[in-house]
Design a protein around this motif. Structure first.
Motif, mmCIF file in Angstrom:
data_model
loop_
_atom_site.group_PDB
_atom_site.id
_atom_site.type_symbol
_atom_site.label_atom_id
_atom_site.label_comp_id
_atom_site.label_asym_id
_atom_site.label_seq_id
_atom_site.Cartn_x
_atom_site.Cartn_y
_atom_site.Cartn_z
ATOM 1 N N ALA A 15 0.820 -1.211 0.000
ATOM 2 C CA ALA A 15 0.000 0.000 0.000
ATOM 3 C C ALA A 15 0.856 1.264 0.000
ATOM 4 N N ASN A 16 2.075 1.168 0.556
ATOM 5 C CA ASN A 16 3.002 2.295 0.616
ATOM 6 C C ASN A 16 4.400 1.789 0.321
ATOM 7 N N GLY A 17 5.297 2.723 0.034
ATOM 8 C CA GLY A 17 6.684 2.364 -0.224
ATOM 9 C C GLY A 17 7.388 1.900 1.032
ATOM 10 N N PRO A 18 8.611 1.421 0.881
ATOM 11 C CA PRO A 18 9.352 0.931 2.038
ATOM 12 C C PRO A 18 9.738 2.056 2.990
ATOM 13 N N VAL A 19 9.911 1.699 4.264
ATOM 14 C CA VAL A 19 10.360 2.667 5.257
ATOM 15 C C VAL A 19 11.882 2.748 5.272
ATOM 16 N N GLN A 20 12.546 1.730 4.707
ATOM 17 C CA GLN A 20 14.008 1.722 4.679
ATOM 18 C C GLN A 20 14.479 0.647 3.694
ATOM 19 N N THR A 21 15.638 0.870 3.103
ATOM 20 C CA THR A 21 16.272 -0.148 2.263
ATOM 21 C C THR A 21 17.669 -0.409 2.805
ATOM 22 N N ARG A 22 18.063 -1.687 2.778
ATOM 23 C CA ARG A 22 19.313 -2.078 3.435
ATOM 24 C C ARG A 22 20.076 -3.110 2.612
ATOM 25 N N GLN A 23 21.359 -3.103 2.823
ATOM 26 C CA GLN A 23 22.254 -4.158 2.364
ATOM 27 C C GLN A 23 22.743 -4.851 3.630
ATOM 28 N N GLN A 44 6.104 -1.626 6.291
ATOM 29 C CA GLN A 44 5.240 -1.800 7.451
ATOM 30 C C GLN A 44 4.344 -3.002 7.179
ATOM 31 N N THR A 45 4.241 -3.883 8.140
ATOM 32 C CA THR A 45 3.443 -5.099 7.977
ATOM 33 C C THR A 45 2.013 -4.774 7.571
ATOM 34 N N ALA A 46 1.448 -3.723 8.127
ATOM 35 C CA ALA A 46 0.070 -3.343 7.814
ATOM 36 C C ALA A 46 -0.103 -2.930 6.354
ATOM 37 N N ASP A 47 0.989 -2.592 5.666
ATOM 38 C CA ASP A 47 0.928 -2.166 4.260
ATOM 39 C C ASP A 47 1.066 -3.321 3.271
ATOM 40 N N VAL A 48 1.267 -4.545 3.768
ATOM 41 C CA VAL A 48 1.563 -5.692 2.905
ATOM 42 C C VAL A 48 0.345 -6.603 2.771
ATOM 43 N N PHE A 89 7.272 -4.739 10.991
ATOM 44 C CA PHE A 89 7.948 -4.645 9.696
ATOM 45 C C PHE A 89 8.108 -6.025 9.061
ATOM 46 N N MET A 90 8.046 -6.046 7.733
ATOM 47 C CA MET A 90 8.389 -7.218 6.935
ATOM 48 C C MET A 90 9.486 -6.768 5.972
#
Length: 137
Positions: A15-23, A44-48, A89-90
């Motif tokens: 439903a929304n973009g990611p809150v963070q991107t990581r390596q 956010q889990t609620a957005d998936v 988070f997922m």
């Protein structure tokens, strides 16, 4: 944004973009990525919205939290991970997401675990271990 496994049995929409991107350079991620880091986007889990059958494997991570890895039960594609400390988070593998998603890592984490040959992009924020949790929306 959407994503799917190699065989199409598991799909997700966001439903929304990611809150963070990581390596991530932890040893478990290196094993999953054939020696390099994994590249991940935290939602956010609620957005998936997730459909399809995933299998799961859980272990105690160096952070002290239980980390559960989920993957397609049909083709084995890594789908997402979830920490017992952050169920809100997922964390999805960038390769699971449909292109063109335009995402790139903002930070490198667990760099203390990286192999000697690995080079960390100096433009990324870097954490030797577990970084602070991202803010929720």
């Amino acid at each position: 944004m959407q994503g799917r496994c190699n065989c199409g049995a598991v799909s997700a929409s966001f439903a929304n973009g990611p809150v963070q991107t990581r390596q991530c350079w932890c040893r478990q991620c290196q094993k999953a990525a054939a020696g390099g880091p994994t590249h991940n986007a935290m939602f956010q889990t609620a957005d998936v919205t997730l459909t399809g059958d995933v299998a799961r494997w859980s272990y105690l991570a160096l952070s002290g939290n239980t980390l559960t890895q989920s993957f397609c039960s049909a083709c084995g594609t890594p789908v997402y991970a979830q920490s017992s400390a952050r169920p809100q988070f997922m964390t999805f593998r960038l390769g699971f997401l449909d292109e063109p998603h335009g995402l790139a890592p903002e930070m490198a984490i667990w760099t203390s675990e990286k192999p000697a040959w690995a080079k960390i992009d100096p433009d990324l924020s870097s954490y030797p271990g577990q970084p602070p949790a991202p803010a929720t929306r």
